[in-house]
Design a protein around this motif. Sequence first.
Motif, PDB file in Angstrom:
ATOM      1  N   ILE A 283       0.742  -1.304   0.097  1.00 50.38           N
ATOM      2  CA  ILE A 283       0.081   0.111  -0.180  1.00 50.38           C
ATOM      3  C   ILE A 283       0.869   1.179   0.006  1.00 50.38           C
ATOM      4  CG2 ILE A 283      -1.920   1.179   1.059  1.00 50.38           C
ATOM      5  CD1 ILE A 283      -2.805  -1.405  -0.163  1.00 50.38           C
ATOM      6  N   LEU A 284       2.163   1.115   0.393  1.00 49.12           N
ATOM      7  CA  LEU A 284       2.849   2.339   0.390  1.00 49.12           C
ATOM      8  C   LEU A 284       3.239   2.965  -0.763  1.00 49.12           C
ATOM      9  CD1 LEU A 284       5.734   1.692   2.940  1.00 49.12           C
ATOM     10  CD2 LEU A 284       4.667   3.650   2.913  1.00 49.12           C
ATOM     11  N   PRO A 285       3.291   4.179  -1.343  1.00 49.46           N
ATOM     12  CA  PRO A 285       3.598   4.396  -2.595  1.00 49.46           C
ATOM     13  C   PRO A 285       4.942   4.221  -3.136  1.00 49.46           C
ATOM     14  CG  PRO A 285       2.822   6.432  -1.354  1.00 49.46           C
ATOM     15  CD  PRO A 285       3.026   5.303  -0.214  1.00 49.46           C
ATOM     16  N   THR A 286       5.138   3.737  -4.171  1.00 47.41           N
ATOM     17  CA  THR A 286       6.264   3.476  -4.925  1.00 47.41           C
ATOM     18  C   THR A 286       7.212   4.576  -4.985  1.00 47.41           C
ATOM     19  OG1 THR A 286       5.260   3.644  -7.152  1.00 47.41           O
ATOM     20  CG2 THR A 286       5.402   1.427  -6.304  1.00 47.41           C
ATOM     21  N   LEU A 287       8.560   4.403  -5.014  1.00 43.50           N
ATOM     22  CA  LEU A 287       9.374   5.193  -5.288  1.00 43.50           C
ATOM     23  C   LEU A 287      10.260   5.218  -6.189  1.00 43.50           C
ATOM     24  CD1 LEU A 287      10.675   5.567  -1.244  1.00 43.50           C
ATOM     25  CD2 LEU A 287       8.971   7.093  -2.356  1.00 43.50           C
ATOM     26  N   VAL A 288      10.684   6.242  -6.893  1.00 42.77           N
ATOM     27  CA  VAL A 288      11.614   6.219  -8.131  1.00 42.77           C
ATOM     28  C   VAL A 288      12.951   6.492  -7.145  1.00 42.77           C
ATOM     29  CG1 VAL A 288      10.068   6.766  -9.811  1.00 42.77           C
ATOM     30  CG2 VAL A 288      11.449   8.520  -8.614  1.00 42.77           C
ATOM     31  N   HIS A 289      14.362   6.572  -8.131  1.00 40.15           N
ATOM     32  CA  HIS A 289      15.584   6.808  -7.543  1.00 40.15           C
ATOM     33  C   HIS A 289      15.875   8.074  -6.828  1.00 40.15           C
ATOM     34  CE1 HIS A 289      19.565   7.934  -7.541  1.00 40.15           C
ATOM     35  NE2 HIS A 289      19.894   6.750  -7.300  1.00 40.15           N
ATOM     36  N   ASP A 290      15.374   8.985  -7.310  1.00 36.36           N
ATOM     37  CA  ASP A 290      15.499  10.437  -6.743  1.00 36.36           C
ATOM     38  C   ASP A 290      14.419  10.806  -5.513  1.00 36.36           C
ATOM     39  OD1 ASP A 290      17.435  10.716  -8.956  1.00 36.36           O
ATOM     40  OD2 ASP A 290      16.284  12.702  -9.651  1.00 36.36           O
ATOM     41  N   GLU A 291      13.328  10.247  -5.748  1.00 33.98           N
ATOM     42  CA  GLU A 291      12.636  10.072  -4.363  1.00 33.98           C
ATOM     43  C   GLU A 291      13.224   9.499  -3.221  1.00 33.98           C
ATOM     44  OE1 GLU A 291       8.324  10.443  -6.983  1.00 33.98           O
ATOM     45  OE2 GLU A 291       8.977   8.656  -6.323  1.00 33.98           O
TER      46      GLU A 291
ATOM     47  N   ARG B 289      -3.692  -1.443   4.565  1.00 30.34           N
ATOM     48  CA  ARG B 289      -2.509  -1.902   5.142  1.00 30.34           C
ATOM     49  C   ARG B 289      -2.589  -3.266   5.767  1.00 30.34           C
ATOM     50  NH1 ARG B 289       0.846  -1.101   9.397  1.00 30.34           N
ATOM     51  NH2 ARG B 289       2.946  -0.127   9.232  1.00 30.34           N
ATOM     52  N   ALA B 290      -3.548  -3.339   6.744  1.00 27.75           N
ATOM     53  CA  ALA B 290      -3.904  -4.360   7.470  1.00 27.75           C
ATOM     54  C   ALA B 290      -4.263  -5.656   6.686  1.00 27.75           C
ATOM     55  CB  ALA B 290      -4.996  -4.254   8.506  1.00 27.75           C
ATOM     56  N   ARG B 291      -4.982  -5.469   5.614  1.00 27.30           N
ATOM     57  CA  ARG B 291      -5.258  -6.517   4.643  1.00 27.30           C
ATOM     58  C   ARG B 291      -4.245  -7.008   4.206  1.00 27.30           C
ATOM     59  NH1 ARG B 291     -10.392  -8.407   3.650  1.00 27.30           N
ATOM     60  NH2 ARG B 291      -9.889  -8.862   1.526  1.00 27.30           N
ATOM     61  N   ALA B 292      -3.130  -6.114   3.635  1.00 30.81           N
ATOM     62  CA  ALA B 292      -2.102  -6.546   2.954  1.00 30.81           C
ATOM     63  C   ALA B 292      -0.732  -7.398   3.767  1.00 30.81           C
ATOM     64  CB  ALA B 292      -1.350  -5.424   2.352  1.00 30.81           C
ATOM     65  N   MET B 293      -1.288  -7.056   5.024  1.00 27.72           N
ATOM     66  CA  MET B 293      -0.263  -7.722   6.064  1.00 27.72           C
ATOM     67  C   MET B 293      -0.862  -8.779   6.891  1.00 27.72           C
ATOM     68  SD  MET B 293       1.463  -4.282   7.361  1.00 27.72           S
ATOM     69  CE  MET B 293       2.695  -5.112   8.652  1.00 27.72           C
ATOM     70  N   GLY B 294      -2.124  -9.284   6.351  1.00 29.06           N
ATOM     71  CA  GLY B 294      -2.952 -10.494   6.700  1.00 29.06           C
ATOM     72  C   GLY B 294      -3.326 -10.326   8.233  1.00 29.06           C
TER      73      GLY B 294
END
Length: 383
Positions: free
Chosen positions: A10-18, A244-249
């Motif tokens: 659920i966390l946003p993805t990050l590119v290198h510079d971010e 987030r909770a569902r993603a982590m079971g």
Amino acid sequence: MKDPARYHPILPTLVHDERARQDFVSTLRRHLTGRIVPGNAKVYAARVAPRLRRDLGREPADRHEVRHAMERDPYYQFWSAMQRRSQELLWESVLEPTERDSAAMQQRAKALRNAGRPGIATSAGSLTLDPALKVPRYHTAVDIHLQPGGYHTDFGPDDLSAGAIYDRGIQIYSAGSTGPLNDSMGRMMVQFYREQVPGAAPRCILDMGCAIGNSTLPWAAAFPAARVDAIDVAAPQLRYAHARARAMGAAVHFSQQNAERTNFPDASFDVVVSHIMLHETSRSALRNILAECRRLLRPGGWMLHLEIPRGKTVLEQFQMNWESYNNNETFGSFITDIDLTEQAIAAGFGAERTRAVDYALHRPQEQRLYSDYFLWRILIAQR
């Protein structure tokens, strides 16, 4: 390449510079805490305290007199300005990837809500929002911690942004000391509860002011047979927390409620807990919350509230209240002078079963603001 800053989907993805920008802010904050903050105590001892004693003809009486003197010192002014700017940089560094990834993040959350994703463990739990709930003024008056829009603002339908910003933001804020899942406080409180109640097997647990559920999930993991409820006033935080909770079971029942008065029946819970929530409220809210805890607890149940220590000396109290004046922690200064034990007793808890204790969370020396920063304050009461 797997993003090392992304521990759940659920966390946003990050590119290198971010990612590099966030690493810089985290390193800057660690440097300020480990290298610059200790200089404030040295400056106070070497030049501020002697001047204060000379001007007052006595020792400073409280943190307010210390603040008046320290805020005129150039070293403290430098640190304070840098600390404030580092907080602003923190949010700037998480806003950009959150905005860029917002649509995809919502799709990932929707998939988890509906049927889960292949390869990701999901659990039932639930999410109940109340559009009619009035968010209390102590949340809406300012953007707490300077987080843009605060914890409660929706920027669109089914918005998760406030939760995503908070999740990554506290990781940077703490320079990683909260653990990769930001769950160190929850794990610590579970450990403390087990020390108080050996062999405990609570059936129902309530986490008040849960935000994104980062401190809730350790309770669900520690007591898998228990029903775990978690409440907050902020809808976007709760949407994010549920996904987030569902993603982590984890099976957690999230609902949008004010801890001052919930819709749970009397004597519903064996444990009512919060993790650094009380100092985000107000004087009247604090009284209401403690009374509500007593109403919700079953006979023999435990109330546990984790709080930030406010310091012992006038200098420590001054330093711990920097955030009250510079980081929109508006109630932090007031709670410094409040005896939580007395408040709990006034709410109906028995004096013989109510106390506040210091509990150690062992942090590396470079992550301490002052001598006892690694100590947390826990308000305990048994019904």
